[in-house]
Design an enzyme around this catalytic site. Structure first.
Site, PDB file in Angstrom:
ATOM      1  N   THR A   1       8.273 -23.260 -11.002  1.00 54.65           N
ATOM      2  CA  THR A   1       9.693 -22.891 -10.991  1.00 54.65           C
ATOM      3  C   THR A   1      10.413 -23.741  -9.957  1.00 54.65           C
ATOM      4  O   THR A   1      10.066 -23.708  -8.769  1.00 54.65           O
ATOM      5  CB  THR A   1       9.829 -21.394 -10.637  1.00 54.65           C
TER       6      THR A   1
ATOM      7  N   ASN B   1      14.519 -14.748 -14.261  1.00 52.29           N
ATOM      8  CA  ASN B   1      14.080 -13.980 -13.090  1.00 52.29           C
ATOM      9  C   ASN B   1      15.267 -13.326 -12.374  1.00 52.29           C
ATOM     10  O   ASN B   1      15.147 -12.215 -11.845  1.00 52.29           O
ATOM     11  CB  ASN B   1      13.265 -14.856 -12.137  1.00 52.29           C
TER      12      ASN B   1
ATOM     13  N   CYS C   1       7.646 -14.460  -6.699  1.00 52.81           N
ATOM     14  CA  CYS C   1       8.599 -15.068  -7.645  1.00 52.81           C
ATOM     15  C   CYS C   1      10.028 -14.547  -7.505  1.00 52.81           C
ATOM     16  O   CYS C   1      10.905 -15.274  -7.068  1.00 52.81           O
ATOM     17  CB  CYS C   1       8.095 -14.859  -9.070  1.00 52.81           C
TER      18      CYS C   1
ATOM     19  N   LYS D   1      12.009 -15.021  -3.990  1.00 52.15           N
ATOM     20  CA  LYS D   1      12.294 -16.411  -3.583  1.00 52.15           C
ATOM     21  C   LYS D   1      13.100 -17.145  -4.664  1.00 52.15           C
ATOM     22  O   LYS D   1      13.880 -18.042  -4.344  1.00 52.15           O
ATOM     23  CB  LYS D   1      11.015 -17.164  -3.204  1.00 52.15           C
TER      24      LYS D   1
HETATM   25  C1  UGA Z   1       7.919 -12.208 -12.562  1.00 49.86           C
HETATM   26  C2  UGA Z   1       8.527 -12.215 -13.969  1.00 49.86           C
HETATM   27  O1  UGA Z   1       8.494 -10.901 -14.528  1.00 49.86           O
HETATM   28  C3  UGA Z   1       7.742 -13.165 -14.873  1.00 49.86           C
HETATM   29  O2  UGA Z   1       8.352 -13.235 -16.160  1.00 49.86           O
HETATM   30  C4  UGA Z   1       7.742 -14.563 -14.224  1.00 49.86           C
HETATM   31  O3  UGA Z   1       7.010 -15.489 -15.001  1.00 49.86           O
HETATM   32  C5  UGA Z   1       7.121 -14.461 -12.841  1.00 49.86           C
HETATM   33  O4  UGA Z   1       7.883 -13.538 -12.034  1.00 49.86           O
HETATM   34  C6  UGA Z   1       7.170 -15.836 -12.220  1.00 49.86           C
HETATM   35  O5  UGA Z   1       8.270 -16.311 -11.913  1.00 49.86           O
HETATM   36  O6  UGA Z   1       6.133 -16.487 -12.131  1.00 49.86           O
HETATM   37  P1  UGA Z   1       5.789 -11.024 -11.458  1.00 49.86           P
HETATM   38  O7  UGA Z   1       6.258 -11.597 -10.151  1.00 49.86           O
HETATM   39  O8  UGA Z   1       4.348 -11.119 -11.829  1.00 49.86           O
HETATM   40  O9  UGA Z   1       6.598 -11.690 -12.670  1.00 49.86           O
HETATM   41  O10 UGA Z   1       6.149  -9.468 -11.404  1.00 49.86           O
HETATM   42  P2  UGA Z   1       7.103  -8.471 -12.196  1.00 49.86           P
HETATM   43  O11 UGA Z   1       6.324  -7.711 -13.177  1.00 49.86           O
HETATM   44  O12 UGA Z   1       8.340  -9.148 -12.656  1.00 49.86           O
HETATM   45  O13 UGA Z   1       7.494  -7.477 -11.001  1.00 49.86           O
HETATM   46  C7  UGA Z   1       8.231  -7.981  -9.882  1.00 49.86           C
HETATM   47  C8  UGA Z   1       8.506  -6.867  -8.893  1.00 49.86           C
HETATM   48  O14 UGA Z   1       9.481  -5.982  -9.416  1.00 49.86           O
HETATM   49  C9  UGA Z   1       7.304  -5.994  -8.522  1.00 49.86           C
HETATM   50  O15 UGA Z   1       7.316  -5.806  -7.114  1.00 49.86           O
HETATM   51  C10 UGA Z   1       7.548  -4.700  -9.257  1.00 49.86           C
HETATM   52  O16 UGA Z   1       6.989  -3.608  -8.611  1.00 49.86           O
HETATM   53  C11 UGA Z   1       9.074  -4.651  -9.241  1.00 49.86           C
HETATM   54  N1  UGA Z   1       9.655  -3.837 -10.336  1.00 49.86           N
HETATM   55  C12 UGA Z   1       9.461  -4.188 -11.628  1.00 49.86           C
HETATM   56  C13 UGA Z   1      10.429  -2.726 -10.033  1.00 49.86           C
HETATM   57  O17 UGA Z   1      10.642  -2.392  -8.848  1.00 49.86           O
HETATM   58  N2  UGA Z   1      10.972  -2.001 -11.054  1.00 49.86           N
HETATM   59  C14 UGA Z   1      10.800  -2.328 -12.354  1.00 49.86           C
HETATM   60  O18 UGA Z   1      11.341  -1.619 -13.223  1.00 49.86           O
HETATM   61  C15 UGA Z   1      10.016  -3.451 -12.652  1.00 49.86           C
END
Ligand code: UGA
Length: 435
Positions: free
Chosen positions: A121, A208, A260, A263
């Protein structure tokens, strides 16, 4: 076709094993020799469900190998750049050192007609700049960008069954090469989007940013629910039924962390300023603030129940990873809260099913427990901060016999409030009325 994958962290190791499973010969390259040794032995140096098995089975086919030697990738047709782009230490912008170094390292070995494909990214404009750099280096390879949308915890599924493939290319030939790489995915109907280089870079940060905005939106509603005596979990369910809104990413709680979302929104703001379009992304500053406020809210709730002074209070923290099914503690809201409570003088015990080793490196002064029982013993309050399945399966009656005070703060709104209350717990949830 032979592929190389440069950078073998969460993204690269998964991509290498997944591409091998599609039948390609793949060589994973990294400058970190201990990572390469571990992957070569079939051991994934981090936790990602299913990746250990996939790595072992792909190594066994002989198609997948790992090396620290870039010259071994010289016969590859495609080189995927999968290195990290963390936040710079002294600004909001992304640190592009690793991307630049990876492209410079592979350029002299990339054969004529090969394609260097960025998956990292990056701020918009990076691909065009890297393309010019290849020309300056007299490289005969072409550059393309192919952003990655995988989520940790679902990395294999998201790589092999993505909901779309986006490629930023400057020629038909580059698009055709990538269509060959992803032929098996295209055959089962994965949508294919051809874009120019800047649009492909923007798609990733826009996605994101949207996800971060959705989470902070529901966390702002949580603040209003608390002020007005409402319940954000009911509100989220009710608005989520509208298909234009959708129920995903409406889980209110301590907010987003990880390597992700935080940042990426910051780097996007920094880039918009450089582009003279600062105002367009001003709202992301508020998204970031709402997100960080949610962490503070847990500490406020704790003080409401235990009093201002947390000194020598025993606090059990369930969860250290930034989300379940991951051992990643980068910008983890759970670990941040644990650290803040410890800094206020409390005795903090942290448990996590997978992330303790990483948490110890990041926050070495906290206490860590190997079991939930040990963690919560004699606790004055229990904080549920990462929604691992095993925490949802806890029996509040049995757990209640181990603590000093039956106070639970559910920072993820994932536990069964009624069951915990029925077992005599004072149950606090973010955005849920305590009246
Ligand atoms: C995120 C994106 O969802 C991916 O599509 C992307 O490819 C990735 O970043 C990246 O840029 O590489 P990820 O960081 O693995 O993926 O995690 P997420 O599932 O998006 O969760 C991110 C944060 O949001 C976590 O701390 C989670 O607990 C929080 N979250 C998620 C909430 O607080 N509420 C929600 O409803 C969903």
């Amino acid at each position: 076709m032979k592929l190389s994958v440069i950078g073998t962290g969460y993204l690269g190791a998964t991509h290498a094993a997944a591409m091998s499973s599609l039948g390609f010969e793949v060589i994973g390259v990294d400058v970190n020799s201990s990572k390469i040794e571990s992957l070569s032995r079939g051991e994934v140096p981090f936790f990602e469900p299913g990746l250990d098995d996939l790595l072992k089975s792909e190594l066994a086919t002989g198609r997948l190998t790992f090396t620290t030697d870039f010259s071994k990738a010289s016969d590859c047709d495609v080189h995927f750049i999968c290195v990290g782009t963390p936040q710079q230490k002294d600004s909001l912008a992304a640190d592009l050192t690793y991307v630049e170094a990876a492209i410079a390292a592979i350029a002299p070995h990339a054969k004529s007609g090969s394609l260097i494909v960025g998956k990292s990214t990056v701020p918009v404009g990076t691909a065009a700049r890297m393309s010019q750099k290849l020309t300056q280096l007299n490289s005969k390879a072409e550059l393309a960008w192919n952003p990655e949308f995988l989520r940790e915890g679902f990395a294999i599924e998201d790589t092999l069954r993505p909901n779309r493939l986006v490629v930023g290319v400057t020629s038909d030939k580059a698009e055709q090469i990538l269509q060959t790489v992803y032929a098996k995915l295209l055959a089962v109907g994965v949508p294919w989007i051809r874009a120019d280089l800047p649009t492909s870079e923007l798609v990733k940060v826009a996605a994101n940013s949207f996800l971060a905005t959705k989470i902070s939106f529901i966390n702002a509603m949580a603040e209003i629910c608390e002020a007005a005596g409402g319940d954000v979990t009911v509100l989220a369910e009710a608005i989520g039924y509208d298909p234009r809104i959708g129920s995903k990413f409406l889980q209110a709680g301590i907010g987003f962390g990880g390597g992700c979302l935080p940042k990426d929104i910051r780097a996007f703001m920094a880039r918009s300023e450089e582009l003279g379009a600062k105002q367009s992304l001003e709202f992301l500053r508020e998204i970031d603030s709402i997100n960080l406020r949610a962490r503070q809210r847990v500490i406020d709730l704790l003080r409401n129940d235990l009093g201002e002074d947390l000194k020598s209070r025993k606090i059990a923290v369930l969860g250290a990873a930034f989300k379940p099914d991951s051992d990643d503690v980068r910008d983890s809201p759970a670990l941040d809260i644990a650290g803040q409570i410890a800094a206020a003088g409390a005795q903090v015990n942290v448990h996590d099913p997978k992330a303790i080793a990483n948490a110890k490196v990041k926050s070495p002064t906290l206490n860590y427990s190997a079991s939930v029982e040990e963690c919560i013993k004699d606790a004055d309050a229990v904080l549920h901060l990462t929604e691992w399945r095993e925490y949802r399966e806890l029996n509040p009656e049995i757990i209640g016999q181990l603590v000093a005070k039956k106070i639970l703060i559910d920072g993820r709104n994932a536990l069964d409030k009624k069951a915990w209350e029925a077992a005599g717990w004072k149950f606090r949830g973010l955005g849920r009325s305590t009246r």
